[in-house]
Write a protein that holds these residues in place. Structure first.
Motif, short mmCIF file in Angstrom:
data_model
loop_
_atom_site.label_atom_id
_atom_site.label_comp_id
_atom_site.label_asym_id
_atom_site.label_seq_id
_atom_site.Cartn_x
_atom_site.Cartn_y
_atom_site.Cartn_z
N SER A 81 0.81 -1.22 0.00
CA SER A 81 0.00 0.00 0.00
C SER A 81 0.85 1.27 0.00
N SER A 82 2.04 1.23 0.57
CA SER A 82 2.86 2.44 0.60
C SER A 82 3.20 2.92 -0.81
N ASN A 83 3.45 2.00 -1.72
CA ASN A 83 3.73 2.39 -3.11
C ASN A 83 2.53 3.07 -3.75
N VAL A 84 1.35 2.55 -3.45
CA VAL A 84 0.13 3.12 -4.02
C VAL A 84 -0.14 4.50 -3.41
N VAL A 85 0.10 4.64 -2.11
CA VAL A 85 -0.09 5.95 -1.47
C VAL A 85 0.82 6.98 -2.15
N GLU A 86 2.06 6.60 -2.43
CA GLU A 86 2.97 7.51 -3.14
C GLU A 86 2.39 7.94 -4.49
N ARG A 87 1.86 6.99 -5.23
CA ARG A 87 1.27 7.32 -6.54
C ARG A 87 0.06 8.23 -6.38
N CYS A 88 -0.73 7.98 -5.36
CA CYS A 88 -1.92 8.80 -5.12
C CYS A 88 -1.55 10.25 -4.82
N ILE A 89 -0.56 10.45 -3.96
CA ILE A 89 -0.21 11.83 -3.59
C ILE A 89 0.48 12.56 -4.73
N GLU A 90 1.10 11.82 -5.64
CA GLU A 90 1.71 12.44 -6.81
C GLU A 90 0.67 12.88 -7.83
N LYS A 91 -0.48 12.26 -7.80
CA LYS A 91 -1.51 12.47 -8.82
C LYS A 91 -2.20 13.82 -8.71
N ASP A 92 -2.46 14.27 -7.47
CA ASP A 92 -3.31 15.44 -7.33
C ASP A 92 -2.98 16.19 -6.03
N GLU A 93 -2.99 17.52 -6.10
CA GLU A 93 -2.70 18.35 -4.93
C GLU A 93 -3.71 18.16 -3.80
N LEU A 94 -4.97 17.95 -4.15
CA LEU A 94 -6.01 17.72 -3.14
C LEU A 94 -5.72 16.44 -2.35
N ILE A 95 -5.35 15.40 -3.07
CA ILE A 95 -5.01 14.12 -2.42
C ILE A 95 -3.78 14.31 -1.54
N LEU A 96 -2.77 14.99 -2.06
CA LEU A 96 -1.55 15.27 -1.31
C LEU A 96 -1.86 16.05 -0.04
N GLY A 97 -2.69 17.07 -0.16
CA GLY A 97 -3.06 17.88 1.00
C GLY A 97 -3.77 17.08 2.07
N LYS A 98 -4.71 16.22 1.65
CA LYS A 98 -5.42 15.36 2.62
C LYS A 98 -4.44 14.44 3.34
N TYR A 99 -3.54 13.85 2.55
CA TYR A 99 -2.54 12.94 3.13
C TYR A 99 -1.70 13.67 4.18
N ILE A 100 -1.15 14.83 3.81
CA ILE A 100 -0.27 15.57 4.71
C ILE A 100 -1.02 15.99 5.97
N LYS A 101 -2.22 16.51 5.82
CA LYS A 101 -3.00 16.91 7.00
C LYS A 101 -3.24 15.72 7.92
N GLU A 102 -3.62 14.59 7.33
CA GLU A 102 -3.90 13.41 8.15
C GLU A 102 -2.65 12.91 8.87
N ILE A 103 -1.55 12.85 8.15
CA ILE A 103 -0.31 12.35 8.74
C ILE A 103 0.19 13.31 9.82
N CYS A 104 0.02 14.62 9.60
CA CYS A 104 0.47 15.61 10.56
C CYS A 104 -0.41 15.67 11.81
N GLU A 105 -1.67 15.35 11.67
CA GLU A 105 -2.58 15.34 12.81
C GLU A 105 -2.46 14.06 13.63
N SER A 106 -1.78 13.07 13.07
CA SER A 106 -1.62 11.79 13.75
C SER A 106 -0.55 11.90 14.84
N ASP A 107 -0.75 11.17 15.91
CA ASP A 107 0.28 11.11 16.94
C ASP A 107 1.29 10.00 16.62
N ARG A 108 1.20 9.44 15.40
CA ARG A 108 2.07 8.33 15.01
C ARG A 108 3.05 8.70 13.89
#
Length: 166
Positions: A81-108
């Motif tokens: 799944s990590s490879n697919v997540v990379e492809r997803c965030i490369e595809k679109d700024e909206l997807i990238l933004g959601k990913y970054i916000k989610e990862i940054c809000e995580s305590d992990r």
């Protein structure tokens, strides 16, 4: 079941790329949406999501991968799944933004930074992001470097982040 089989995935990939009839495409979209979370984590099934990301319209991709919202931390740390997540965030700024916000809000995030697969996803996000969202990721990564508890890893991440803050 074809998507979970090494031989079947070739057929599924062909169908996904050649499905120009609206009715068939809608059925494929529905099946993809219903199974996206399981497919992305599977050794063969992840290729279905990769083809969707590469071949379909952004609007459709966002619909299918909406199944990953709230799950990006775990998906970033898995082999397939990590490879697919990379492809997803490369595809679109909206997807990238959601990913970054989610990862940054995580305590992990420190856990993702340490992970053999997750660290590459964060590095890719750092590389391709811009503006405010990039600054959010840089500051979150910087704040979490001390949690890594490994001198080599701390040095590596300081160097990575330093390359974006100079």
């Amino acid at each position: 079941s074809l998507a979970y089989n090494i031989n079947g995935i070739c057929i599924v990939k062909k169908i996904l790329t050649l499905s120009h009839k609206k009715e068939l495409h809608e059925k494929l979209k529905k099946l993809s949406y219903e199974n996206a979370y399981n497919l992305i984590q599977h050794s063969c099934g992840n290729y279905v999501i990769q083809v969707i990301v590469e071949e379909w319209e952004t609007k459709e991709i966002i619909e299918v991968i909406s199944q990953f919202n709230g799950k990006y931390v775990n998906l970033s740390m898995q082999k397939y799944s990590s490879n697919v997540v990379e492809r997803c965030i490369e595809k679109d700024e909206l997807i990238l933004g959601k990913y970054i916000k989610e990862i940054c809000e995580s305590d992990r995030i420190a856990e993702v930074m340490k992970n053999n697969f997750g660290n590459y996803v964060i590095q890719k996000a750092l590389k391709i992001s811009k503006g405010e969202i990039k600054n959010l990721l840089i500051s979150t990564v910087s704040r979490n470097i001390s949690k890594l508890n490994d001198k080599k890893l701390i040095s590596k991440w300081k160097s990575i982040v330093g390359g974006y803050t100079d």
